[in-house]
Design a protein around this motif. Sequence first.
Motif, PDB file in Angstrom:
ATOM      1  N   GLY A 100       0.814  -1.206   0.000  1.00 56.34           N
ATOM      2  CA  GLY A 100       0.000   0.000   0.000  1.00 56.34           C
ATOM      3  C   GLY A 100       0.849   1.258   0.000  1.00 56.34           C
ATOM      4  O   GLY A 100       0.539   2.242  -0.690  1.00 56.34           O
ATOM      5  N   THR A 101       1.943   1.236   0.770  1.00 56.40           N
ATOM      6  CA  THR A 101       2.847   2.383   0.805  1.00 56.40           C
ATOM      7  C   THR A 101       3.477   2.623  -0.555  1.00 56.40           C
ATOM      8  O   THR A 101       3.537   3.764  -1.044  1.00 56.40           O
ATOM      9  CB  THR A 101       3.942   2.160   1.853  1.00 56.40           C
ATOM     10  N   ALA A 102       3.951   1.554  -1.187  1.00 57.79           N
ATOM     11  CA  ALA A 102       4.556   1.682  -2.518  1.00 57.79           C
ATOM     12  C   ALA A 102       3.542   2.197  -3.533  1.00 57.79           C
ATOM     13  O   ALA A 102       3.875   3.013  -4.409  1.00 57.79           O
ATOM     14  CB  ALA A 102       5.104   0.328  -2.970  1.00 57.79           C
ATOM     15  N   THR A 103       2.291   1.752  -3.401  1.00 52.92           N
ATOM     16  CA  THR A 103       1.240   2.211  -4.312  1.00 52.92           C
ATOM     17  C   THR A 103       0.985   3.702  -4.151  1.00 52.92           C
ATOM     18  O   THR A 103       0.805   4.431  -5.136  1.00 52.92           O
ATOM     19  CB  THR A 103      -0.063   1.429  -4.060  1.00 52.92           C
ATOM     20  N   SER A 154       2.988   9.688 -10.076  1.00 51.13           N
ATOM     21  CA  SER A 154       2.154   9.786 -11.278  1.00 51.13           C
ATOM     22  C   SER A 154       1.420  11.119 -11.326  1.00 51.13           C
ATOM     23  O   SER A 154       1.320  11.759 -12.378  1.00 51.13           O
ATOM     24  CB  SER A 154       1.146   8.629 -11.306  1.00 51.13           C
ATOM     25  N   ASN A 155       0.913  11.545 -10.177  1.00 50.26           N
ATOM     26  CA  ASN A 155       0.178  12.808 -10.094  1.00 50.26           C
ATOM     27  C   ASN A 155       1.040  13.984 -10.541  1.00 50.26           C
ATOM     28  O   ASN A 155       0.605  14.836 -11.338  1.00 50.26           O
ATOM     29  CB  ASN A 155      -0.297  13.017  -8.657  1.00 50.26           C
ATOM     30  N   GLN A 156       2.254  14.049 -10.050  1.00 48.53           N
ATOM     31  CA  GLN A 156       3.128  15.177 -10.379  1.00 48.53           C
ATOM     32  C   GLN A 156       3.698  15.071 -11.796  1.00 48.53           C
ATOM     33  O   GLN A 156       3.896  16.096 -12.460  1.00 48.53           O
ATOM     34  CB  GLN A 156       4.259  15.285  -9.346  1.00 48.53           C
ATOM     35  N   LEU A 157       3.934  13.870 -12.268  1.00 45.96           N
ATOM     36  CA  LEU A 157       4.337  13.701 -13.668  1.00 45.96           C
ATOM     37  C   LEU A 157       3.205  14.143 -14.595  1.00 45.96           C
ATOM     38  O   LEU A 157       3.444  14.736 -15.654  1.00 45.96           O
ATOM     39  CB  LEU A 157       4.712  12.238 -13.949  1.00 45.96           C
ATOM     40  N   VAL A 206      -7.286   5.390  -8.954  1.00 41.57           N
ATOM     41  CA  VAL A 206      -7.318   3.930  -8.802  1.00 41.57           C
ATOM     42  C   VAL A 206      -6.299   3.471  -7.767  1.00 41.57           C
ATOM     43  O   VAL A 206      -6.591   2.634  -6.899  1.00 41.57           O
ATOM     44  CB  VAL A 206      -7.056   3.244 -10.161  1.00 41.57           C
ATOM     45  N   ALA A 207      -5.095   4.037  -7.841  1.00 40.16           N
ATOM     46  CA  ALA A 207      -4.040   3.644  -6.908  1.00 40.16           C
ATOM     47  C   ALA A 207      -4.416   3.977  -5.472  1.00 40.16           C
ATOM     48  O   ALA A 207      -4.186   3.178  -4.554  1.00 40.16           O
ATOM     49  CB  ALA A 207      -2.731   4.339  -7.282  1.00 40.16           C
ATOM     50  N   ASP A 208      -5.017   5.148  -5.258  1.00 44.05           N
ATOM     51  CA  ASP A 208      -5.392   5.542  -3.896  1.00 44.05           C
ATOM     52  C   ASP A 208      -6.493   4.648  -3.335  1.00 44.05           C
ATOM     53  O   ASP A 208      -6.494   4.321  -2.142  1.00 44.05           O
ATOM     54  CB  ASP A 208      -5.838   7.002  -3.875  1.00 44.05           C
ATOM     55  N   ARG A 265      -5.226  -1.000   2.266  1.00 40.39           N
ATOM     56  CA  ARG A 265      -4.063  -1.661   2.854  1.00 40.39           C
ATOM     57  C   ARG A 265      -3.376  -0.832   3.926  1.00 40.39           C
ATOM     58  O   ARG A 265      -2.610  -1.378   4.726  1.00 40.39           O
ATOM     59  CB  ARG A 265      -3.037  -1.985   1.747  1.00 40.39           C
ATOM     60  N   VAL A 266      -3.598   0.482   3.929  1.00 38.58           N
ATOM     61  CA  VAL A 266      -2.930   1.333   4.911  1.00 38.58           C
ATOM     62  C   VAL A 266      -3.975   2.164   5.647  1.00 38.58           C
ATOM     63  O   VAL A 266      -5.039   2.461   5.093  1.00 38.58           O
ATOM     64  CB  VAL A 266      -1.892   2.265   4.240  1.00 38.58           C
TER      65      VAL A 266
END
Length: 287
Positions: free
Chosen positions: A9-12, A19-22, A218-220, A226-227
């Motif tokens: 979850g942390t890695a996600t 991804s957001n900043q890119l 989706v990632a959040d 998980r977190v």
Amino acid sequence: MNRSAAAGGTATLVASALSNQLGAATGSLAFPVMGPVGVVAVRQLVAAAVLLPTVRPKLRELSWQQWWPVLLLALSFGTMNLGLYASIQRIGLGLAVTLEFLGPLAVALISSRQKAGAFCAIAAAAGVVLITRPEASTDFVGIGFGLMAACSWAAYILLNRVVGRRIQGIQGTAAASGVSATLFLPVAVVVFLSRPVDGLAVLCAVGAGVLASVLPYVADLIALRRVPASLFGILMSVNPVFAAIIGALVLRQELELMQWAGIALIVAANVGVLLLGRSKLNDPEPG
């Protein structure tokens, strides 16, 4: 909760922030052709094109008590992105994203109601002074747009809580994305008809929608399973750091040492207030 799930979850969440900043950096590449308003319009359309067919909200079954926070959520969603992108154009990615994070920080400070939160507020205020360093040549308009994004994000968080209590699942968020896209559709039409828009600019704007809206959303959702919500909020504070690094490496937007110190202070204030009130906080993410 096992350690592997928490680590995943942390890695996600870290990947989501990256991804957001890119996505924001990619969208800024289209500013010379489409302007921030055009990029935001395309981004809103992309988000709605993904969320609406996926979630399929039952719009006809919503009552007025459910609709009014959805409409306000759509408005805050649009002004948040518009303020952020307009700010990025004028003062750069790292500083704009850092100012935007004052929104969730304000919500967290109000929610914590602890005396120690005052020190976090002072740290954040000092960070803003270091970032902006008010003088005759300061771009106050760009700073104003960043603060508009911050206020909109704070409203977005509060409205998300209302929508979440009144509408089952994520139907409210999907409905809000559809309303926001509808509001920006005429803007997109005007932009495309009033100026020559090349394929690369459109691709950058669409990329911003995918990288900064669809993938982080989706990632959040995956990570929140998980977190804990408190850890989610703390990890979200990495966004200004990523924004500053990507702005420097990709967009050649160099920051001075004092501005880096200001970013660090605001990030520390976010982490501090979340740690102080993590038992009370619930941190919904921006769409």
